[in-house]
Design a protein around this motif. Sequence first.
Motif, short mmCIF file in Angstrom:
data_model
loop_
_atom_site.label_atom_id
_atom_site.label_comp_id
_atom_site.label_asym_id
_atom_site.label_seq_id
_atom_site.Cartn_x
_atom_site.Cartn_y
_atom_site.Cartn_z
N ALA A 31 29.64 43.94 29.13
CA ALA A 31 30.84 44.70 28.76
C ALA A 31 32.07 44.10 29.45
O ALA A 31 33.14 43.99 28.84
CB ALA A 31 30.67 46.16 29.18
N ALA A 32 31.91 43.72 30.73
CA ALA A 32 33.04 43.13 31.47
C ALA A 32 33.48 41.82 30.82
O ALA A 32 34.68 41.57 30.64
CB ALA A 32 32.63 42.89 32.92
N LEU A 33 32.49 40.99 30.44
CA LEU A 33 32.83 39.71 29.81
C LEU A 33 33.55 39.93 28.48
O LEU A 33 34.54 39.25 28.17
CB LEU A 33 31.55 38.89 29.59
CG LEU A 33 30.96 38.23 30.83
CD1 LEU A 33 29.64 37.57 30.51
CD2 LEU A 33 31.93 37.18 31.39
N ALA A 34 33.04 40.88 27.70
CA ALA A 34 33.68 41.19 26.40
C ALA A 34 35.11 41.66 26.62
O ALA A 34 36.04 41.25 25.90
CB ALA A 34 32.86 42.25 25.68
N LEU A 35 35.29 42.50 27.62
CA LEU A 35 36.63 43.03 27.92
C LEU A 35 37.59 41.92 28.36
O LEU A 35 38.76 41.90 27.96
CB LEU A 35 36.51 44.11 29.00
CG LEU A 35 37.78 44.87 29.35
CD1 LEU A 35 38.40 45.51 28.12
CD2 LEU A 35 37.49 45.95 30.39
N ILE A 36 37.07 40.99 29.16
CA ILE A 36 37.91 39.87 29.62
C ILE A 36 38.35 39.01 28.43
O ILE A 36 39.52 38.65 28.31
CB ILE A 36 37.15 39.00 30.66
CG1 ILE A 36 36.96 39.78 31.95
CG2 ILE A 36 37.90 37.70 30.94
CD1 ILE A 36 36.00 39.15 32.93
N VAL A 37 37.40 38.71 27.53
CA VAL A 37 37.73 37.87 26.36
C VAL A 37 38.76 38.58 25.48
O VAL A 37 39.78 37.98 25.08
CB VAL A 37 36.45 37.55 25.56
CG1 VAL A 37 36.80 36.87 24.25
CG2 VAL A 37 35.52 36.66 26.38
N ILE A 38 38.53 39.85 25.19
CA ILE A 38 39.47 40.61 24.33
C ILE A 38 40.84 40.71 25.02
O ILE A 38 41.88 40.52 24.38
CB ILE A 38 38.91 42.02 24.03
CG1 ILE A 38 37.67 41.89 23.14
CG2 ILE A 38 39.96 42.89 23.33
CD1 ILE A 38 36.89 43.18 22.98
N GLY A 39 40.83 40.99 26.33
CA GLY A 39 42.08 41.11 27.08
C GLY A 39 42.85 39.81 27.10
O GLY A 39 44.08 39.79 26.89
N ALA A 40 42.14 38.69 27.31
CA ALA A 40 42.81 37.38 27.34
C ALA A 40 43.43 37.06 25.98
O ALA A 40 44.55 36.55 25.90
CB ALA A 40 41.81 36.29 27.74
N LEU A 41 42.70 37.38 24.91
CA LEU A 41 43.24 37.16 23.55
C LEU A 41 44.50 38.00 23.33
O LEU A 41 45.48 37.53 22.75
CB LEU A 41 42.19 37.51 22.50
CG LEU A 41 41.17 36.42 22.20
CD1 LEU A 41 40.11 36.92 21.24
CD2 LEU A 41 41.87 35.20 21.59
N ALA A 42 44.43 39.26 23.79
CA ALA A 42 45.59 40.15 23.64
C ALA A 42 46.80 39.59 24.39
O ALA A 42 47.93 39.64 23.90
CB ALA A 42 45.24 41.55 24.15
#
Lengths: 182, 302
Positions: free
Chosen positions: A3-14
């Motif tokens: 979940a943390a990795l997914a959140l980091i990827v989505i956050g970085a894209l945002a």
Amino acid sequence: MRAALALIVIGALALVVEGALVSVLPSLLLPDVALVGSVAAALFLGGAPALMALAGLGFASDLLSGAPLGLHVLVLLVPFVATRLANGSLELRRGMSEAVLAALLTPLAGVLTLGCMRLTGVSASFGLEFWLGLALQTAVNALLAPGACALVEAIASATGDVDPTRRGVAYVGSAAWAASRR
Amino acid sequence: MRELLHRLRIPLLFAGLAVLASISIFADQRALQAGGRDLSWFSGSLLEVAAPVQRVLTAPIDLVRGTYRSYVALLDVREENESLRTQVATLQEESLQLREALVASQTLEQVAELRVHLDLPMLATEVVGQDVSPWFRTVVLDRGRDHGLRAGMPIVTESGVVGLVTATTPHAARAMLILDRQSAVDGMLQRSRARGIVRGTGKAELELEFTGPSEDVQVGDLVITSGYGGVYPKGVRIGEVVSVAPEAPYLVRRAKLRPAANFEKLERVFALLWRSPTLELLSGDETPQIGAAPHDAGKVTP
């Protein structure tokens, strides 16, 4: 940790998308993705994954904003602790509560950011312009927070990375509350 | 012991992160004082991804904005005179093209003047992204180490100083604008030769700090780089004095400057493929020198 990795990827894209949007919108009208993301992580993920997400989002924010590397991580640790402590005794995982929480933590993060910048020798003042900008970003973050929290909750449910230490907080007057009083 | 460690893992992780962030800030500030640094592949990967993505995202935004502006302009013409609409539109188009040609020619002339004046190899680069935080003023450039860019190299336009490269990856770079609060440029008044430090304010204006009543600073004075700061070559325009603080019994006085470069429309900029001897000494890595630049040396690369 997924979940943390997914959140980091989505956050970085945002953050990357925000970088492009800055050419048409004032940066103060764009949400503080790192702050909202780390608050949502503190609410819905376990301690270690939430801290990992905070570190990833903080460093990504530093790299894309030109801030001293580590500044956002250091600043975000304070809202993180505040959220975890409050979440232990208050039911914050509801739309309005999440918006209010983001609204309270945005000024705190803003003041800490500017404070840290001053500590590193950068001349920055807490003038009227700073407070007006902060008020604007507070409103934007508060509007976005429930959506971001819903997204993080969905990611946590999908990956099974829900906070194992989280206790349900009984509403005053409910049966569970009455039982806990006995 | 293992159980204790497991119980304390969150506080330990928290403390570790706080220490890591503090060390990182300290190291980053040190690197910035030494003129910036080349990012590692791990840190630079985000910037590497960001530059092309932001370029792709910016293109449709510019297209929509351009179309909208054209539409509004056309509406104005219609309202002005319906019967002459076609003729006016044609004339306006011709006029626009002529003006564009004139502006392009003037810009090229200014770039040529800058080339001759500085006598340094330059690399043309596009601004593809801006900072995502309201507290900092940086931009992302679409050229990086593979094109000869290094941390500490000055960025200019034909109008004046823009900033300096603070971080590079193989195909992208981040530059700190002179508007950033962390920016300080050693400047000099072209008329009186008075020296001072030009600081960024985080807003669209700059601040000149100079010493006491002895220095002659007036509204309208042009401020140029002095060449003493160890970052920018001498004689590049920084801005124009728009107001001077009244005399006070302090050693340091301040004046507000309007930047020479147009930061509102920052699209194409030029990186000077040069670093001052001071920065060379501080960084200690192999970088292009005057007259010994990489493949783009000696010409303005489009």
